[in-house]
Design a protein around this motif. Structure first.
Motif, PDB file in Angstrom:
ATOM      1  N   PHE A 202       0.934  -1.151  -0.141  1.00 29.47           N
ATOM      2  CA  PHE A 202       0.130  -0.169   0.035  1.00 29.47           C
ATOM      3  C   PHE A 202       0.804   1.285  -0.040  1.00 29.47           C
ATOM      4  O   PHE A 202       1.672   1.382   1.100  1.00 29.47           O
ATOM      5  N   ALA A 203       0.526   2.154  -0.875  1.00 31.23           N
ATOM      6  CA  ALA A 203       1.747   3.258  -1.005  1.00 31.23           C
ATOM      7  C   ALA A 203       0.874   4.452  -1.434  1.00 31.23           C
ATOM      8  O   ALA A 203      -0.301   4.442  -1.767  1.00 31.23           O
ATOM      9  N   ALA A 204       1.467   5.640  -1.069  1.00 31.77           N
ATOM     10  CA  ALA A 204       0.793   7.029  -1.374  1.00 31.77           C
ATOM     11  C   ALA A 204       1.959   7.993  -1.681  1.00 31.77           C
ATOM     12  O   ALA A 204       3.065   7.844  -1.473  1.00 31.77           O
ATOM     13  N   GLY A 205       1.412   9.110  -2.689  1.00 35.94           N
ATOM     14  CA  GLY A 205       2.491  10.006  -2.898  1.00 35.94           C
ATOM     15  C   GLY A 205       3.550   9.508  -3.781  1.00 35.94           C
ATOM     16  O   GLY A 205       3.358   8.768  -4.607  1.00 35.94           O
ATOM     17  N   ILE A 206       4.730   9.958  -3.600  1.00 33.61           N
ATOM     18  CA  ILE A 206       5.804   9.724  -4.409  1.00 33.61           C
ATOM     19  C   ILE A 206       6.172   8.325  -4.221  1.00 33.61           C
ATOM     20  O   ILE A 206       7.082   7.779  -5.087  1.00 33.61           O
ATOM     21  N   MET A 207       5.780   7.506  -3.030  1.00 36.43           N
ATOM     22  CA  MET A 207       6.007   5.903  -2.984  1.00 36.43           C
ATOM     23  C   MET A 207       5.513   5.091  -3.884  1.00 36.43           C
ATOM     24  O   MET A 207       5.790   4.192  -3.814  1.00 36.43           O
ATOM     25  N   VAL A 208       4.320   5.602  -4.615  1.00 35.87           N
ATOM     26  CA  VAL A 208       3.744   4.875  -5.446  1.00 35.87           C
ATOM     27  C   VAL A 208       4.606   4.542  -6.576  1.00 35.87           C
ATOM     28  O   VAL A 208       4.936   3.085  -6.824  1.00 35.87           O
ATOM     29  N   HIS A 209       5.387   5.528  -6.978  1.00 40.16           N
ATOM     30  CA  HIS A 209       6.516   5.113  -8.094  1.00 40.16           C
ATOM     31  C   HIS A 209       7.496   4.144  -7.528  1.00 40.16           C
ATOM     32  O   HIS A 209       7.804   3.088  -8.134  1.00 40.16           O
ATOM     33  N   GLU A 210       7.863   4.376  -6.214  1.00 41.50           N
ATOM     34  CA  GLU A 210       9.054   3.383  -5.748  1.00 41.50           C
ATOM     35  C   GLU A 210       8.458   2.042  -5.525  1.00 41.50           C
ATOM     36  O   GLU A 210       8.897   1.008  -5.647  1.00 41.50           O
ATOM     37  N   ALA A 211       7.075   1.984  -5.264  1.00 31.88           N
ATOM     38  CA  ALA A 211       6.327   0.799  -4.868  1.00 31.88           C
ATOM     39  C   ALA A 211       6.296  -0.039  -6.430  1.00 31.88           C
ATOM     40  O   ALA A 211       6.402  -1.415  -6.340  1.00 31.88           O
ATOM     41  N   MET A 212       6.080   0.573  -7.338  1.00 33.45           N
ATOM     42  CA  MET A 212       6.084  -0.131  -8.746  1.00 33.45           C
ATOM     43  C   MET A 212       7.428  -0.399  -9.228  1.00 33.45           C
ATOM     44  O   MET A 212       7.573  -1.782  -9.666  1.00 33.45           O
ATOM     45  N   LYS A 213       8.292   0.097  -8.968  1.00 37.15           N
ATOM     46  CA  LYS A 213       9.862  -0.217  -9.253  1.00 37.15           C
ATOM     47  C   LYS A 213      10.085  -1.373  -8.538  1.00 37.15           C
ATOM     48  O   LYS A 213      10.822  -2.483  -8.986  1.00 37.15           O
TER      49      LYS A 213
END
Length: 320
Positions: A202-213
């Motif tokens: 579960f991610a939010a903000g700029i961490m969505v990009h990091e989660a997908m990577k």
């Protein structure tokens, strides 16, 4: 709504989007009025504001007073949009937000720019790791952590007519492109960006990009991670949290915020009550911010895809 994530940065700067959308909202609705605390140049509204002094109010470096003015306008039937940097939109004026906004039932939209490590060289004094915790504690509030410019446009238009105090945290620069232009993303609904049965991130903000990577790295290693964009931190999509916790049996939460009071707290409250499973957090630990480029700060505070990968592997070891 269409997901178009390919790992590329959106060419639009969020400050440019704000500089376009706030005037557009004012043009559409005569009740919309914009207030700022000496930062109009930072989000591109200064020229429009100068040409429309009846629709824009420059309050100067007096954020608490600005919130009071906004709440007074709301009580008179206007729809105020307020902007300043994240720390000044939260901890500096929280008493006014709480009493004149929430307690008095005045509907205002507060935009806090450059949250968390996106404050970069403005340093620790301008680096809010606690803004989400403050606004989550306000009864009836809505708390948004923006994923990309398309989502910013969608939630901004929704917030103007949404009751209560709304807090939108968003960086002023680039985000990874996640959603197709024109997509509508309902507040309060998580978005599944990737399916997976081994663990959910579960991610939010700029961490969505990091989660997908991170999910791509894990996939190559045979670990199938679901990724959900939890852009609405309050009201949280509790049904999505429960469903994916039951489906995967392991949870990692990634946020550009202090682990205390933010998305991790919101998610683990749901898990504790509905579906207790192993959970790990990728967030700022109990510390203050500092000066530096965003890349350095993400490494410094562990807000990276690599750290998500390590936390996924750690939580899978605890999975029953």
């Amino acid at each position: 709504m269409k997901i178009v994530y390919q790992g590329e940065m959106d060419p639009r700067l969020c400050k440019v989007v704000l500089g376009q959308e706030i005037p557009a909202l004012a043009a559409e609705d005569p009740d919309v009025i914009y207030l700022d605390a000496d930062l109009m140049n930072c989000i591109g509204t200064s020229k429009w504001a100068a040409a429309n002094p009846d629709r824009a109010v420059e309050c100067g470096v007096a954020e608490a007073n600005m919130i009071g003015v906004a709440c007074g306008l709301a009580s008179a039937g206007f729809k105020p949009i307020v902007h300043t940097f994240g720390p000044f939109a939260s901890r500096r004026c929280f008493d006014q937000v709480f009493l004149s906004g929430g307690y008095a039932k005045n509907d205002i939209t507060v935009i806090g720019t450059d949250p968390g490590v996106t404050a970069t060289t403005n340093g620790g004094t301008h680096m809010p790791f606690e803004d989400v915790a403050l606004y989550r504690a306000l009864p009836g509030s809505t708390v948004i952590d923006v994923t990309d410019p398309t989502l910013l446009i969608s939630v901004l238009h929704q917030c103007v007519n949404r009751p209560g105090v709304k807090y939108i945290r968003v960086g002023r620069k680039q985000y990874a492109r996640v959603y197709e232009d024109g997509s509508e993303l309902p507040i309060g609904k998580a978005v599944t960006l990737k399916e997976g049965g081994d663990v959910v991130i579960f991610a939010a903000g700029i961490m969505v990009h990091e989660a997908m990577k991170a999910a791509a790295v894990l996939e190559a290693e045979g670990i199938h991670a679901a990724v959900l964009d939890m852009f609405t931190i309050k009201p949280l999509d509790c049904e999505a949290v429960e469903a994916y916790a039951r489906k995967t049996g392991a949870v990692v939460v990634a946020e550009n915020h202090n682990r205390n009071g933010g998305l991790y707290d919101a998610v683990t409250q749901v898990l504790a009550e509905r579906c207790p499973v192993p959970a790990c957090c990728v967030a700022v630990e109990d510390t203050f911010g500092e000066v530096g480029p965003q890349g350095y700060l993400q490494e410094r505070f562990g807000l990276t895809a690599e750290h998500i990968v390590s936390q996924v592997k750690a939580v899978l070891k605890r999975k029953g």
